[in-house]
Structure formats: structure tokens, C-alpha cells
Design an enzyme around this catalytic site. Structure first.
Site, short mmCIF file in Angstrom:
data_model
loop_
_atom_site.label_atom_id
_atom_site.label_comp_id
_atom_site.label_asym_id
_atom_site.label_seq_id
_atom_site.Cartn_x
_atom_site.Cartn_y
_atom_site.Cartn_z
N ARG A 72 52.29 53.16 42.17
CA ARG A 72 51.27 52.32 41.54
C ARG A 72 49.93 52.56 42.22
O ARG A 72 49.85 52.60 43.45
CB ARG A 72 51.68 50.86 41.71
N ARG A 141 46.91 42.50 46.67
CA ARG A 141 47.14 43.70 45.86
C ARG A 141 45.92 44.06 45.03
O ARG A 141 44.88 43.42 45.15
CB ARG A 141 48.34 43.45 44.96
N LYS A 208 53.65 38.78 48.38
CA LYS A 208 52.55 39.41 47.64
C LYS A 208 51.43 38.41 47.36
O LYS A 208 51.69 37.20 47.25
CB LYS A 208 53.07 40.00 46.34
N LYS A 210 47.83 37.94 44.86
CA LYS A 210 47.12 38.55 43.73
C LYS A 210 45.80 37.86 43.44
O LYS A 210 45.75 36.63 43.34
CB LYS A 210 48.01 38.50 42.49
N CYS A 433 56.99 44.01 29.67
CA CYS A 433 57.07 44.66 30.98
C CYS A 433 57.91 45.93 30.86
O CYS A 433 58.54 46.17 29.84
CB CYS A 433 57.69 43.72 31.99
N CYS A 439 63.29 49.70 36.10
CA CYS A 439 63.18 48.52 36.95
C CYS A 439 64.55 48.07 37.46
O CYS A 439 65.46 47.77 36.68
CB CYS A 439 62.52 47.38 36.19
N CYS A 478 63.39 40.11 32.80
CA CYS A 478 63.98 39.17 33.77
C CYS A 478 62.95 38.08 34.03
O CYS A 478 61.81 38.17 33.58
CB CYS A 478 64.37 39.92 35.06
N CYS A 482 56.62 39.69 34.81
CA CYS A 482 55.60 40.74 34.97
C CYS A 482 54.63 40.87 33.79
O CYS A 482 53.54 41.40 33.94
CB CYS A 482 56.27 42.07 35.25
FE1 SRM Z 1 55.97 42.81 38.54
C1 SRM Z 1 58.55 43.16 40.65
C2 SRM Z 1 56.56 45.84 37.29
C3 SRM Z 1 52.97 42.70 37.05
C4 SRM Z 1 55.83 39.42 39.02
N1 SRM Z 1 57.30 44.26 38.95
C5 SRM Z 1 58.29 44.19 39.93
C6 SRM Z 1 58.97 45.56 40.07
C7 SRM Z 1 58.24 46.32 41.13
C8 SRM Z 1 60.49 45.52 40.30
C9 SRM Z 1 60.98 45.54 41.71
O1 SRM Z 1 60.55 44.76 42.56
O2 SRM Z 1 61.89 46.34 41.96
C10 SRM Z 1 58.69 46.13 38.66
C11 SRM Z 1 58.66 47.65 38.54
C12 SRM Z 1 59.11 48.08 37.17
C13 SRM Z 1 58.87 49.51 36.89
O3 SRM Z 1 59.87 50.24 36.69
O4 SRM Z 1 57.74 49.94 36.82
C14 SRM Z 1 57.43 45.38 38.28
N2 SRM Z 1 54.92 44.09 37.49
C15 SRM Z 1 55.37 45.26 36.98
C16 SRM Z 1 54.39 45.85 35.99
C17 SRM Z 1 54.34 47.36 36.01
C18 SRM Z 1 54.73 45.32 34.60
C19 SRM Z 1 54.10 46.03 33.44
O5 SRM Z 1 54.85 46.27 32.50
O6 SRM Z 1 52.91 46.31 33.43
C20 SRM Z 1 53.09 45.16 36.46
C21 SRM Z 1 52.37 45.92 37.53
C22 SRM Z 1 51.17 45.19 37.98
C23 SRM Z 1 50.28 45.94 38.91
O7 SRM Z 1 49.64 46.88 38.46
O8 SRM Z 1 50.18 45.54 40.07
C24 SRM Z 1 53.68 43.88 37.06
N3 SRM Z 1 54.61 41.34 38.21
C25 SRM Z 1 53.50 41.49 37.47
C26 SRM Z 1 52.97 40.21 37.11
C27 SRM Z 1 51.77 39.96 36.21
C28 SRM Z 1 50.50 39.76 36.97
O9 SRM Z 1 50.48 39.83 38.19
O10 SRM Z 1 49.51 39.52 36.31
C29 SRM Z 1 53.81 39.26 37.67
C30 SRM Z 1 53.70 37.73 37.49
C31 SRM Z 1 52.61 37.12 38.28
C32 SRM Z 1 53.08 36.77 39.65
O11 SRM Z 1 53.06 37.62 40.52
O12 SRM Z 1 53.52 35.63 39.85
C33 SRM Z 1 54.84 39.98 38.37
N4 SRM Z 1 57.01 41.50 39.72
C34 SRM Z 1 56.86 40.14 39.73
C35 SRM Z 1 57.88 39.55 40.57
C36 SRM Z 1 58.08 38.04 40.83
C37 SRM Z 1 57.23 37.56 41.93
C38 SRM Z 1 57.53 36.12 42.30
O13 SRM Z 1 56.64 35.41 42.71
O14 SRM Z 1 58.68 35.69 42.19
C39 SRM Z 1 58.67 40.62 41.04
C40 SRM Z 1 59.88 40.53 41.97
C41 SRM Z 1 59.51 40.27 43.38
O15 SRM Z 1 58.36 40.30 43.79
O16 SRM Z 1 60.44 39.99 44.13
C42 SRM Z 1 58.10 41.81 40.48
FE1 SF4 Z 2 61.33 44.32 36.01
FE2 SF4 Z 2 61.63 41.75 35.63
FE3 SF4 Z 2 59.22 42.73 36.14
FE4 SF4 Z 2 60.31 43.22 33.82
S1 SF4 Z 2 59.77 41.19 34.59
S2 SF4 Z 2 59.33 44.75 35.14
S3 SF4 Z 2 62.44 43.37 34.32
S4 SF4 Z 2 60.91 42.72 37.53
#
Ligand code: SRM
Ligand code: SF4
Length: 575
Positions: A72, A141, A208, A210, A433, A439, A478, A482
Site C-alpha cells: 500500500r 496512516r 492504527k 487515521k 472492499c 484478504c 467481514c 474497510c
Molecule cells: Fe481495511 C484490515 C483492506 C480501508 C478497517 N483492510 C485490512 C486488511 C489489511 C486485512 C488484514 O489485516 O489482513 C485488508 C487488505 C485486503 C486486501 O487484500 O487488499 C484491508 N482497508 C482495506 C482497503 C484496501 C479496502 C478497499 O477495498 O479499498 C482500504 C485501504 C485503505 C488505505 O488505503 O489505507 C481499507 N480499513 C479501511 C477502512 C476505511 C477507512 O479507513 O476509511 C476501515 C474502517 C475505518 C476504520 O479504520 O475504523 C478499515 N481494515 C480495517 C480493520 C478494522 C480496524 C478496527 O478498528 O477494528 C482491519 C483489521 C484490523 O485492523 O485488525 C482492516
Molecule cells: Fe478484508 Fe474485511 Fe477489510 Fe473486506 S472489510 S478488505 S474482508 S478486512
């Protein structure tokens, strides 16, 4: 808080994020790296993954999982030049899976980079004068700002703050340059005093963090979904200060009500000169007050929920040495991107540049048999004279186009089958997502499922005469959230293969969360449940009433209030 989460110990022993990454990269017998190092690797902008489509088959054959790495980029403000676009596109073809993935936080991801290519890919990214430092991990981030930095002076100021704040909070360790760049400094991100972390300390943040920046009336960055937000207060075309929000977040775990999405609280107002200091102090309060024992409750949203916004504000003010002002008035209209051409707001009409926001389905830039988006964008970059901006809705702006170049860009897109209009207002506002196959946390499909579901829903919308109406629909594989599904008017969250929880009732402007409406529903059940609601909406809505507001007013779901009672007052629909 006596016990510490495992990640805390890994960070502590890591020698400022080095761990055994460098050595692990040299082990050729496996495509993986050590488990502790996968945690540290995130701080460098990469996740180890495996191809889940072939996981079962490989396990049967007793083969190692098909490991690869997601990378990323850190791209505060989201802008890349045509030269950079070409380099990023080359990397997608040479080292990744032939696609560029625009994310919901306005940057790029690569998928499918194998271990032996990881270092080369990092070097190629840095050679494009872009890095991946702190794109993931327990740090501040990538900072997102309003999607159109070239729209007006205020939008530019938002972008400048995004870049300045991101740089200010970069980790100071020399680990990144040492591991990936053999200590070669390509751009000026290398630390002056490499071996101390004056803001983070050696344990970095509990989780993390944001940051986003919005310019009303657009809430494209979904300000209330993030730990820290700045809302531009604009007078006579200039930003005179920022309303500061804290404590938003989406992630939760199914069945665990002590985890929940939360909309951010308004903390106060600061001047442009105070903005970085205020943000830094928010980060340090979270560093010191965040939960380092229970990782699932470690985000800033839980800290703010626990201590309350008044105590949090008081501590930030104490550390700043000044008081924040009362929040100024502002209003948001929507969270979406206006798809199509738009002209800069400032300057003489004749000189104003044009900007084309392209809808990119789930942010995946690729060539298909009918639509050669990657090729078209490559050719636009080759012609030069424009900028590219990634939006927080996974879309792409081709920016700074002259009136003369406009028809050429349109012709090029048309030549490659790239449609500049969307088939409906629902699709225009759709986001999914990544989920499967990359993922590791996905419970169900998302990116590969939502487009077809939208097509089915378009038939229902057609019958109701609502094809052109903007309705925000988002899906995740899930509950981590995201694609910010709990802020969608129609949200789906994966539970198991083919099954989703259906959420309804978030506000169109991103100010209110949704509520669960039905549990464990499949495609057919989703359509059966939504059809009567959509028909009722068409008949009973008041003038200008958005879908999310209607379902709350009609009593179909209860409103999630500012108190974030997300798990309360839930009445599930019978399926
Ligand atoms: Fe996310 C984890 C993809 C935005 C909340 N996110 C992940 C991971 C890295 C899975 C992992 O930990 O193994 C995913 C990788 C998937 C892949 O194959 O690419 C993933 N997140 C994404 C992306 C690529 C989704 C997309 O389709 O665009 C976004 C990348 C953002 C970036 O450029 O930095 C992405 N993730 C978000 C957002 C939206 C936002 O920030 O606006 C959220 C919700 C907001 C928040 O953070 O509360 C988000 N991602 C999570 C979480 C849950 C965090 C939590 O507080 O519980 C995880 C899991 C974790 O951190 O344990 C996670
Ligand atoms: Fe993966 Fe869940 Fe984030 Fe979708 S919402 S990219 S399934 S961690």
C-alpha cells in the site's frame, strides 16, 4: 492494564521496526516470512497474504499456501503526476497482478507481489518518488484530504495540510531505508535523527490511527469514520481554521457488542497555524491513554468513548498549552464523488481547468475484454499535461485538463470502451472492499460480488422509477468495515460465504450510522427484502428525502443516535 497485547511485545523487541524482516527476505525455501515480522512489515506498508482461491487445493496437495504480498502506498492528498502514473502502472505489470487497486483511503495497492520481488517493488515505488512508510501499522496512516485539490484554494490548503501532517508524523526510524533502499535516500523521508521516535516512542501507537481532511459541503472523506478529522472553515475562499473531530471508526467483531462502529465527536476549532500541533497532541494522548492490553478495544474511538470527549479535549488543550475554539458552523451534503466533468471554482471562467471524475468499479484499474481502463489511463498519462487524483470513494480524477485537451481525453476513453457515466445512481455510490481472494480476514466475497448485486437492484429501481437517484450502497467481506458499510444507506457485511448482514438507515451526508436490519441473508433474500422498501420509498418519500433518512422516518430501522447506540433498539426483519 497489566497484561500487554502480543503486538506490543513484538514492537518492543523490534529494534524500531526492524525485527527479522531483512533476514526473512533472504530465505528462499519459503514464500512467507516469520509471523512476528508480518506484524512489523505492516509499518513498512505491506501485508503478507495468500491466494485463498487455491488455498484448499494446495492444502490437499500438502503444498505451502500461495503466499504473496500486498503493498500500500503512502500518498497524502492522493495526487500523482503522469510520470508517476506510468511508473506505477509499470510496477503493476512487472511485479504485481497486472492491476492497480484504488483504495477507500485514496491511495494505491498492489496485490500478488512474491517475496523475491518485494524489495525490488519497494525500490521501484520509491524511484517514482512515492513511499510506503506507515501506510499500515500502529501509526498515523496515509492522510486523506478532499478529493479535488485543484478545485479551489481551500481544497489545495486541505491537500497541503494532509501532506504536512503525514510527514510530521512519519516514523523516524531508519528501518525502512535500511531494509528496502539499502540506506539510499530517494526522497526526503529519511530521518534526521534516525534512532529515536520523539512523537511515538518505541512502542508506537496502541493501534492504527487515521486522519482525514474535508472541505464542506463535500464529505467525500467520510470525516466521522476516522480517528482524527479536520473540517475546513472557509471564508472568502480561504481556510480560516479547522473544526477538529476525534474518535470515529468502523471496525467491529460479529457478536461482540463491546466492539462497534462509532461516529467521531466534534472536539473544537483551531487556526491553520495550530492544526498540526493539535493533531500531534491528539496522537500523543492516544499513545498514552489507548488500550495496550486489549487490541480489539485499542482504537482511539474506544479511548474517547471511555473517557468522554470533554476529558479528552481537556488533555489535548493541556498538552497544547492553549484552548480550542468553539466549533464553527458548516454543513455537508454528501459522501459521494460527483462523477463526470467539473470545473475549478476559483479564477476567471476562461482559465479554469477541467477535472473528470471517473467511476472505477471498486477501484480496480484493469483491462477487461470490453473496457481497457488501464490502457486508456496509460495513454492519457503518456500524453501528459494532466494530474491524477485518487478519491476516497475508490474513484479517479483526471485533473487539470485544458478545454482544448478535453475532447482528446474523451475520445481516448471512448476508444478503449471506458464509459464516463454510470448505469445508475446506486452504482455511482457503490463501494466494495477487496475481500476474496487476497484478504486474509474475508468471510465472504465483496469486490467480486457487489457489481452483480447492483445490477439486480437496478431492475428493482427501474420499476420504482429510481434509476437516477443517488443511494449509497457499500459492501464488505467481514465486519472490519474497510468500505465504511455502516455509513452507507444500504450496507452489507459478510458473515460466511454467500451470506451477509444487511444494514440500513445511515445518513446520506455521512453523519449517522446505520442499524442492522436482517442477518445472514443471501442474494435472493436481499432482493426480496429490499424490493418492498424501495417501492415504498418511491411512493412515500418527501421532496428531496434520501433513502437512509426515509427508512428511519418510516420506522423500518431505528436511528443510531449521536450516542452511538449501534447495537441497541435492533428489530431484525424476518427472512
Ligand atoms: Fe481495511 C484490515 C483492506 C480501508 C478497517 N483492510 C485490512 C486488511 C489489511 C486485512 C488484514 O489485516 O489482513 C485488508 C487488505 C485486503 C486486501 O487484500 O487488499 C484491508 N482497508 C482495506 C482497503 C484496501 C479496502 C478497499 O477495498 O479499498 C482500504 C485501504 C485503505 C488505505 O488505503 O489505507 C481499507 N480499513 C479501511 C477502512 C476505511 C477507512 O479507513 O476509511 C476501515 C474502517 C475505518 C476504520 O479504520 O475504523 C478499515 N481494515 C480495517 C480493520 C478494522 C480496524 C478496527 O478498528 O477494528 C482491519 C483489521 C484490523 O485492523 O485488525 C482492516
Ligand atoms: Fe478484508 Fe474485511 Fe477489510 Fe473486506 S472489510 S478488505 S474482508 S478486512
Amino acid at each position: 492494564m497489566s497484561e500487554r497485547a502480543k503486538n506490543e511485545i513484538v514492537k518492543e523487541k523490534s529494534r524500531l521496526l526492524r525485527g527479522g524482516i531483512a533476514e526473512g527476505l533472504t530465505h528462499v525455501v519459503t514464500g512467507a516470512i516469520d509471523e512476528d515480522d508480518t506484524m512489523l512489515l505492516k509499518f513498512h506498508g505491506s501485508y503478507m497474504q495468500d491466494d485463498r482461491d487455491v488455498r484448499a487445493e494446495r492444502t490437499k496437495k500438502k503444498l505451502e499456501k500461495a503466499f504473496s504480498f500486498m503493498i500500500r502506498l503512502r500518498l497524502p492528498g492522493g495526487v500523482v503526476s503522469p510520470e508517476q502514473w506510468l511508473k506505477l502502472d509499470d510496477i503493476a505489470g512487472t511485479y504485481a497482478n497486472g492491476t492497480l487497486r484504488l483504495t477507500t483511503r485514496a491511495t494505491f495497492q498492489y496485490h500478488g507481489v512474491i517475496k523475491s520481488n518485494l524489495k525490488r517493488t519497494m525500490q521501484a515505488i520509491n524511484a517514482a518518488c512515492i513511499d510506503t512508510i506507515a501506510a499500515c501499522g500502529d501509526v498515523n496512516r496515509n492522510v486523506m484530504s478532499a478529493s479535488h485539490p485543484f478545485l479551489s484554494k481551500a481544497h489545495k490548503q486541505a491537500e497541503e495540510l494532509a501532506i504536512a501532517f503525514s510527514d510530521h508524523l512519519l516514523p523516524r526510524t531508519g528501518a525502512y531505508h535500511e531494509i528496502w533502499l539499502d540506506d539510499q535516500k530517494v526522497i526526503d523521508t529519511a530521518p534526521a535523527t534516525p534512532e529515536s521516535e520523539p512523537i511515538y516512542g518505541p512502542l508506537y501507537l496502541p493501534r492504527k490511527f487515521k486522519t482525514v481532511i474535508a472541505v464542506p459541503p463535500d464529505n467525500d472523506v467520510d470525516i466521522f469514520a476516522h480517528c482524527l478529522g479536520y473540517i475546513a472553515i472557509v471564508e472568502k475562499g480561504e481556510v480560516v481554521g479547522w473544526n477538529v473531530t476525534v474518535g470515529g471508526g468502523m471496525g467491529m467483531t460479529h457478536g461482540e457488542t463491546d466492539t462497534f462502529p462509532r461516529t467521531a465527536d466534534m472536539m473544537g476549532f483551531c487556526t491553520p497555524e495550530q492544526a498540526i500541533d493539535v493533531g500531534e497532541k491528539v496522537v500523543t494522548v492516544q499513545r498514552d491513554w489507548g488500550n495496550r492490553a486489549v487490541r480489539k478495544n485499542a482504537r482511539l474511538k474506544y479511548t474517547v468513548e471511555r473517557v468522554g470527549i470533554d476529558a479528552f479535549r481537556a488533555e489535548v488543550e493541556k498538552r497544547c498549552g492553549f484552548k480550542l475554539g468553539a466549533p464553527r458552523s458548516y454543513s455537508f451534503t454528501s459522501t459521494g464523488d460527483p462523477i463526470g466533468w467539473r470545473q475549478s471554482l476559483d479564477g476567471k471562467a476562461a482559465d479554469r481547468k477541467w477535472h473528470l471524475t471517473l467511476y472505477v468499479e471498486n477501484g480496480r484499474v484493469k483491462d477487461t475484454a470490453t473496457m481497457k481502463l488501464r490502457t486508456a489511463l496509460r495513454e492519457i498519462a503518456q500524453a501528459g499535461g494532466v494530474d491524477f487524483v485518487v478519491t476516497s470513494n475508490q474513484n479517479l480524477v483526471i485533473a487539470n485538463v485544458t478545454a482544448k485537451a478535453k475532447p482528446k481525453i474523451e475520445a481516448l476513453l471512448e476508444k478503449h470502451g471506458v464509459v464516463t457515466a454510470t448505469s445508475s445512481g446506486l452504482r455511482r455510490n457503490a463501494m466494495a472492499c477487496v475481500a476474496l481472494p487476497t484478504c486474509a480476514l474475508a468471510l465472504s466475497e465483496s469486490e467480486r460480488f457487489l457489481p452483480g448485486l447492483v445490477t439486480d437492484l437496478e431492475d428493482i429501481l427501474d420499476k420504482a422509477g429510481l434509476r437516477e437517484d443517488d443511494i449509497v450502497i457499500r459492501m464488505t467481506g467481514c465486519p472490519n468495515g474497510c468500505a465504511r458499510p455502516y455509513l452507507a444507506e444500504i450496507g452489507f457485511v459478510g458473515r460466511a460465504p454467500g451470506l451477509y448482514n444487511l444494514y440500513l438507515g445511515a445518513a446520506f451526508d455521512g453523519t449517522r450510522l446505520s442499524k442492522i436490519y436482517a442477518q445472514d441473508v443471501n442474494r435472493e433474500q436481499i432482493l426480496t427484502l429490499l424490493e418492498p422498501i424501495i417501492k415504498r420509498y418511491a411512493k412515500e418519500r418527501t421532496s428531496g428525502e434520501h433513502f437512509g433518512n426515509f427508512v428511519v422516518r418510516a420506522g423500518i430501522v431505528a436511528a443510531t443516535t449521536a450516542g452511538n447506540n449501534f447495537h441497541e433498539n435492533v428489530v431484525l426483519a424476518k427472512v
